[in-house]
Design a protein around this motif. Structure first.
Motif, short mmCIF file in Angstrom:
data_model
loop_
_atom_site.label_atom_id
_atom_site.label_comp_id
_atom_site.label_asym_id
_atom_site.label_seq_id
_atom_site.Cartn_x
_atom_site.Cartn_y
_atom_site.Cartn_z
N PHE A 96 50.31 35.67 -57.40
CA PHE A 96 48.95 36.21 -57.38
C PHE A 96 48.69 36.92 -58.70
CE2 PHE A 96 51.47 39.81 -56.02
CZ PHE A 96 50.79 40.95 -56.41
N THR A 126 42.69 41.54 -55.85
CA THR A 126 43.85 40.65 -55.78
C THR A 126 43.35 39.22 -55.63
OG1 THR A 126 45.23 42.36 -54.77
CG2 THR A 126 45.93 40.08 -54.48
N VAL A 127 43.88 38.30 -56.45
CA VAL A 127 43.40 36.92 -56.49
C VAL A 127 44.58 35.96 -56.39
CG1 VAL A 127 42.22 35.20 -57.91
CG2 VAL A 127 41.37 37.55 -57.86
N LYS A 128 44.51 34.99 -55.46
CA LYS A 128 45.59 34.02 -55.29
C LYS A 128 45.16 32.59 -55.58
CE LYS A 128 48.21 36.89 -52.11
NZ LYS A 128 48.89 37.03 -50.81
N SER A 129 43.88 32.41 -55.89
CA SER A 129 43.35 31.08 -56.18
C SER A 129 42.12 31.22 -57.08
CB SER A 129 42.97 30.38 -54.88
OG SER A 129 42.08 29.31 -55.12
N ASP A 144 39.45 29.82 -56.68
CA ASP A 144 38.28 29.86 -55.79
C ASP A 144 37.95 31.29 -55.35
OD1 ASP A 144 38.12 27.12 -55.94
OD2 ASP A 144 39.31 26.78 -54.13
N ASP A 145 38.96 32.19 -55.42
CA ASP A 145 38.72 33.57 -54.98
C ASP A 145 37.73 34.30 -55.87
OD1 ASP A 145 40.58 33.10 -53.03
OD2 ASP A 145 42.19 34.28 -53.95
N VAL A 146 37.53 33.84 -57.12
CA VAL A 146 36.62 34.54 -58.03
C VAL A 146 35.31 33.78 -58.21
CG1 VAL A 146 38.46 35.71 -59.26
CG2 VAL A 146 37.67 33.49 -60.09
N LEU A 173 31.51 35.09 -55.42
CA LEU A 173 31.81 36.35 -54.72
C LEU A 173 30.59 36.82 -53.94
CD1 LEU A 173 33.72 38.32 -57.52
CD2 LEU A 173 34.72 37.21 -55.53
N ALA A 191 31.62 42.23 -52.77
CA ALA A 191 32.69 42.07 -53.75
C ALA A 191 32.16 42.22 -55.17
CB ALA A 191 33.37 40.72 -53.58
N GLU A 227 48.69 44.43 -53.15
CA GLU A 227 47.40 45.06 -53.39
C GLU A 227 47.54 46.30 -54.27
OE1 GLU A 227 44.38 44.64 -49.88
OE2 GLU A 227 46.30 45.24 -49.03
#
Length: 436
Positions: A287, A303-306, A308-310, A313, A317, A376
């Motif tokens: 991450f 916290t970003v794991k992909s 696509d997470d950003v 939003l 967020a 986190e």
């Protein structure tokens, strides 16, 4: 209260600690030679993360605000280090003016100011607290959460000097105060006020150390160089103590501009981390942490794991990421490799924070959060602090003991924290206008 490391220390980190113990004389000599070339900041704190397979700094604060959380048993370390720090800046100084943050309602922060003043008083200084807050127009007696008194006095400027004017509070007369040096415990997130510009007094840290000009990416670029040289010295993989990072400018979370840049950088960084995880047999999911490239207080962090997470939003967020301390808009972010923390205290996730004055480790504490996970940010509302419970200072390992024995783990923490401190010294040297 000794922290519990939830992963068995039998992998790369144990090997790293062994390397540090075996090379202790070499490490300490290397640090001594570095401090001949680079002036250590007056004080600093470093947030560390211990993943069991990796130990790395994730943030370095040049205006530390948690002196009240240090173990009081090691006050003598702080006093001795303060003596050295003051002598370097103003050898004949007998008076020191501390300028704290303006948020006078945070009684825990005020307790930090009381403790910082106490350290400097015991180092032989006459210390008074001067406020540049527009709310403080006369001497004001405040009280910390535990009943400690703190007298704040309004700072006045005469020519190019900051002073405290003669005044009265109740029946007590306060004399005029003109100090050799001015110590900022205010990180200047809201900009540099005119009253602090072009002073003839020693201002420590310098104005360009504040978040109005400083950038985390500059610090970690310097840390890259420090970590590389240190790793070559020990013959270890630099990645074990250095988090990858990228930056992305021209971000506007509310207008949703810069999303493609951010997603591309996130994807690239995650791929690099995956390769390292595969090399070391790490089974956790990689991450990254996306955070504002300036500022503190745990604001503007996710916290970003992909990738696509950003993208796309939601409003909540975007609002969270778009503004930091003092209401400043976020226009640039640092994307930093996320480092798990597998330390816990009473089943709550914890991370060590190491405090230094000059180039000496003076103690630290665990930031603990019952509502956050191992991947986190813990610097958030609801966190609390537990003083580091080591029996000896971080600089005195037990070379005959196991590498993961408590004093040895804390020695490793002290080494990595000092690497970050050295990076801060280089960063400030490079940002000094006289060196431009």
């Amino acid at each position: 209260m000794v922290p519990h490391l939830t992963t068995a220390l039998n992998g790369p980190l144990l090997s790293l600690e062994k390397s540090m113990l075996n090379a202790m004389p070499k490490i300490e000599h290397w640090f001594r030679t570095q401090w001949l070339d680079h002036a250590a900041p007056f004080y600093a704190s470093v947030d560390l993360r211990n993943a069991g397979f990796k130990l790395a700094p994730v943030d370095t604060n040049l205006f530390p605000g948690g002196f009240n959380n240090l173990n009081p048993d090691f006050l003598h370390l702080s006093v001795q280090a303060a003596m050295v720090a003051v002598e370097k800046i103003c050898p004949e100084a007998s008076r020191l003016l501390i300028i704290p943050e303006n948020h006078t309602r945070n009684t825990y922060y005020l307790r930090n100011v009381v403790e910082l003043a106490n350290i400097l008083k015991q180092a032989g200084m006459n210390v008074r607290i001067g406020s540049i807050s527009p709310e403080i127009t006369e001497p004001t007696l405040l009280e910390t959460h535990d009943g400690q008194p703190l007298l704040l006095e309004p700072v006045v400027r005469e020519g190019n000097r900051l002073k405290l004017a003669a005044a009265k509070i109740g029946d007590t007369a306060l004399s005029e105060f003109d100090s050799c040096a001015v110590l900022l415990n205010n990180d200047l997130s809201g900009g540099i006020p005119d009253i602090l510009q072009d002073l003839e007094q020693n201002l420590i840290p310098p104005l360009y150390a504040g978040w109005s000009t400083r950038r985390k990416s500059q610090h970690f670029a310097a840390y890259n160089r420090v970590a590389r040289e240190f790793s070559d010295l020990l013959g270890i993989d630099e990645w074990l103590l250095n988090p990858y990072f990228e930056t992305c400018g021209e971000i506007d979370f509310n207008a949703r501009t810069g999303e493609d840049c951010l997603a591309a950088k996130v994807e690239s960084l995650l791929e690099k981390i995956k390769l390292k995880y595969a090399e070391y047999g790490v089974t956790q999911e990689p991450f990254v942490i996306v955070k504002a490239n300036a500022g503190t207080y745990g604001m503007g962090i996710m916290t970003v794991k992909s990738p696509d997470d950003v993208r796309g939003l939601n409003r909540k967020a975007r609002n969270k990421m778009s503004v930091i301390k003092e209401g400043l808009e976020v226009t640039e972010v640092i994307i930093q490799e996320g480092v798990y923390t597998f330390e816990s205290i009473n089943d709550a996730v914890a991370e060590p924070v190491v405090y230094m004055m000059d180039h000496y480790v003076i103690g630290g504490f665990y930031r603990v959060h019952t509502g956050r996970g191992v991947d986190e940010n813990l610097n958030a509302p609801g966190s609390h602090f537990v003083p580091l419970a080591f029996e000896k200072p971080c600089t005195l390992p037990d070379c005959a003991g196991a590498p993961d024995a408590t004093p040895n783990r804390f020695y490793a923490y002290g080494v990595v924290a000092r690497l970050a401190l050295l990076a801060a010294a280089i960063e400030l040297q490079e940002q000094d206008p006289l060196n431009q």
